[in-house]
Design a protein around this motif. Sequence first.
Motif, PDB file in Angstrom:
ATOM      1  N   LYS A  16       0.831  -1.209   0.000  1.00 14.41           N
ATOM      2  CA  LYS A  16       0.000   0.000   0.000  1.00 14.41           C
ATOM      3  C   LYS A  16       0.864   1.256   0.000  1.00 14.41           C
ATOM      4  CE  LYS A  16       1.207   0.761   4.420  1.00 14.41           C
ATOM      5  NZ  LYS A  16       2.417   0.098   4.563  1.00 14.41           N
ATOM      6  N   ASP A 209      10.592  -4.545  10.895  1.00 17.76           N
ATOM      7  CA  ASP A 209       9.343  -4.153  10.219  1.00 17.76           C
ATOM      8  C   ASP A 209       9.128  -5.115   9.047  1.00 17.76           C
ATOM      9  OD1 ASP A 209       7.515  -3.005   8.343  1.00 17.76           O
ATOM     10  OD2 ASP A 209       7.805  -1.022   9.245  1.00 17.76           O
ATOM     11  N   THR A 370       5.916   2.957   9.605  1.00 16.86           N
ATOM     12  CA  THR A 370       6.935   3.707   8.854  1.00 16.86           C
ATOM     13  C   THR A 370       6.477   5.143   8.615  1.00 16.86           C
ATOM     14  OG1 THR A 370       7.778   1.727   7.757  1.00 16.86           O
ATOM     15  CG2 THR A 370       8.206   3.824   6.663  1.00 16.86           C
TER      16      THR A 370
HETATM   17 MG   LIG Z   1       6.502  -1.040   4.767  1.00 19.95          MG
END
Ligand SMILES: [Mg+2]
Length: 402
Positions: A16, A209, A370
């Motif tokens: 996304k 992440d 993020t």
């Molecule tokens: Mg990311």
Amino acid sequence: MAKDNILVGLEIGTSKVCVVVGESKPDGPIKILGVGQAPSCGIRKGEIVDFENVHKCVREAIADAEDKSDVTIKSVFAGVTGSHIQSFNNRGCVNLPEDREEIDMDDCEDVAISARDVSIPQQNAFLHTILQHYYVDGQEGVLNPVSMLGRMLEADFHIIHGVGNRIRNTVRCVKELGIEVEDVVFNGYASAQAILSQQQKDIGAMVIDIGGGTTDYVVYIDGAVKQSGVLAIGGDHITNDISMGLRIPMAKSERLKIEEGDATLGNALPGETIFLKDETGFAGRDVERETLNTIIHFRLREVFELLKRSMDGEPYLPMLGAGIVITGGCSMMRGIGPLAQDVFGIPASVARSKATSGLIAAAENPQFSTAIGLLRYGQAAYANRPQKEGIKEFLGKLFGKR
Ligand SMILES: [Mg+2]
Ligand SMILES: Nc1ncnc2c1ncn2[C@@H]1O[C@H](COP(=O)(O)OP(=O)(O)OP(=O)(O)O)[C@@H](O)[C@H]1O
């Protein structure tokens, strides 16, 4: 930063595009005013592979964010990732001229330039030169050397670099929309700003992440970044494994993963199945729950084992007092924390960004770590260097001193 203290974080992720608009109060929390999103297209493993399509997705996400926040976006802090991102630690050194004995701001900049005086691949550009520790005439533990007396200033830095053109493509994509890029930031570093407290950084933590196409990581020891990097593996690989392993279409595999998946082995009852309804082009059937979980388990185990291996030869693992902290969309997978704990042999937890004011719900989605971290990065950058324009810093990074 605009006069109205608006900060905008943009992550062009593999899954996304996310735009978070926030309002920064000096030394205060960031108030989230709105989050814009669009599904990504034209991104593979965190990198642009179809410029035109990415451009459209970014435009859509920006328009959505403007709508939700009622703010006209003029500039953004943009995140970057991809397996081209690399890092190393280096020490810089500056000797003061004979006629001066007081260290000033310029010496601090010169010591960073000196640390960057190493050869990196020709096509690469420096992304970050992150201070670890200063030393004045060999004295350790100096927090701020400005105005101190000394003959020699040294400093250790964590330096992150990547392929210049790939970074510039992200910037061009934004600039073509008439929007400035104030700075480009490694996604993993941004996420760490969103989910780690200063105390966690001080006692040591590793942020992981896990997104759709990449896994970005950053290791903090004694409050300083010591290691960082990117694995080109993410949650989409799990979906792909499910699709291939169980012969299910990708969209159905993605739903199955999210709704039913668990990274824990041995959690399903013997013979337990999940029924998949028939849909156009797919004849309904049962899937063994343990098989599904086994596929998820082994792909995530691989990610953690690769990360652990990247720390081989470094003394960091036992120094992570705050343990492993996992974020990103994939962190929502059931059982991921205990699996990480099992691989690394130290406590692991799942985290989303620390409380902010405004749209608190946005902070609760680990897929936004993020973008929210980019706001924190922007706020800190302005607090530390109020007299400079961000864009100049950024241009210096990509086109200036290498
Ligand atoms: Mg990311
Ligand atoms: N509830 C959930 N359980 C497990 N996985 C999930 C869940 N929700 C989303 N995901 C997975 O998270 C991934 C997307 O995460 P994220 O939005 O952080 O990626 P991204 O930032 O777009 O990609 P990248 O950072 O890798 O470029 C997808 O693989 C998706 O399947």
